[in-house]
Design a protein around this motif. Structure first.
Motif, mmCIF file in Angstrom:
data_model
loop_
_atom_site.group_PDB
_atom_site.id
_atom_site.type_symbol
_atom_site.label_atom_id
_atom_site.label_comp_id
_atom_site.label_asym_id
_atom_site.label_seq_id
_atom_site.Cartn_x
_atom_site.Cartn_y
_atom_site.Cartn_z
ATOM 1 N N ARG A 9 0.827 -1.206 0.000
ATOM 2 C CA ARG A 9 0.000 0.000 0.000
ATOM 3 C C ARG A 9 0.858 1.252 0.000
ATOM 4 O O ARG A 9 0.498 2.261 -0.614
ATOM 5 N N GLN A 107 -6.716 -0.301 -4.645
ATOM 6 C CA GLN A 107 -6.553 0.828 -3.731
ATOM 7 C C GLN A 107 -5.295 1.625 -4.030
ATOM 8 O O GLN A 107 -5.131 2.731 -3.528
ATOM 9 N N GLN B 38 -12.934 9.209 -5.524
ATOM 10 C CA GLN B 38 -11.751 8.721 -4.814
ATOM 11 C C GLN B 38 -11.685 9.379 -3.434
ATOM 12 O O GLN B 38 -11.477 10.578 -3.316
ATOM 13 N N GLN B 42 -7.668 5.896 -0.996
ATOM 14 C CA GLN B 42 -8.416 4.801 -1.635
ATOM 15 C C GLN B 42 -8.258 4.824 -3.148
ATOM 16 O O GLN B 42 -7.789 5.804 -3.723
#
Lengths: 114, 115
Positions: A9, A107, B38, B42
């Motif tokens: 991430r 994501q 968005q 995210q």
């Protein structure tokens, strides 16, 4: 239905280092996209795969970026060596067959190059 | 060349007020149009899409958009904004070039909602 998975991430690296991002698209989606989203801008297409073949890499800085999609499923995007201006969010998206379909996004991986 | 323009970089509205986000596109053929949202940290979530037919399309979270071919526009609307709508909104056009299908995004509009 599982969505598009991306990892990591977040990533912080020093300039001139290398980094790799991984993407697992939605099962059965033949088309896979990698987008680069610089802060304050919209996503910009880097590369597009159809199954395991590249169909558009015209915006990919090929001197430092590379991508592959083995067996037409997972994909990796690599940067080597990284520059400060590569700091961005890298988004992976996949799309089912057909023109009247939308892309499904992961994501994203936020890369910071220091 | 195909392009998408979102003229408003930032918009601030009060909670409960109506909202309209503008989008103009440039594309020679029949456009396939999308709005994505968005939230911070995210990915992009699809709000609604237009392929053909009724020019007023309904999406999730109470959003709607109207396709106006004469104005090359696809503006997003919501009658009453909620604080949770604060996010960045992207308009996109699906284009076909040399047999490949890809999405071109605008630069986004950041929505702030005042309590």
């Amino acid at each position: 239905e599982a969505g598009v998975a991306q990892s990591p991430r977040y990533k912080i690296i020093e300039k001139r280092q290398s980094v790799a991002f991984w993407c697992n698209p939605i099962s059965g989606h033949a088309t896979l996209y990698w987008y680069q989203q610089i802060l304050g801008q919209g996503p910009k297409l880097l590369i597009q795969f159809q199954n395991n073949g590249v169909v558009d890499d015209s915006q990919l800085p090929k001197d430092r970026f590379s991508a592959e999609r083995l067996k037409g499923v997972d994909s990796t995007l690599k940067i080597q060596p990284a520059k400060l201006e590569d700091s961005a969010v890298y988004l992976c998206a996949s799309r089912p067959q057909g023109i009247r379909t939308e892309a499904f996004f992961g994501q994203g991986t936020r890369l910071t190059v220091v | 060349a195909q392009s998408v323009t979102q003229p408003d970089i930032h918009i601030t509205v009060s909670e409960g007020a109506s909202l309209e986000l503008r989008c103009n596109y440039s594309y020679g053929a029949t456009p396939y149009l999308f709005w994505y949202v968005q939230s911070p940290g995210q990915g992009l979530q699809l709000l609604l899409k237009y392929f053909s037919g009724d020019t007023l399309v309904q999406g999730i979270k109470g959003f709607e958009a109207e396709f106006k071919r004469s104005q090359s526009s696809f503006n997003l609307r919501k009658p009453s904004v909620h604080w949770s709508d604060a996010a960045e909104y992207f308009c996109a056009v699906g284009t076909t070039t040399s047999g490949t299908y890809k999405y071109i995004f605008g630069t986004g509009t950041r929505l702030k909602v005042l309590a």
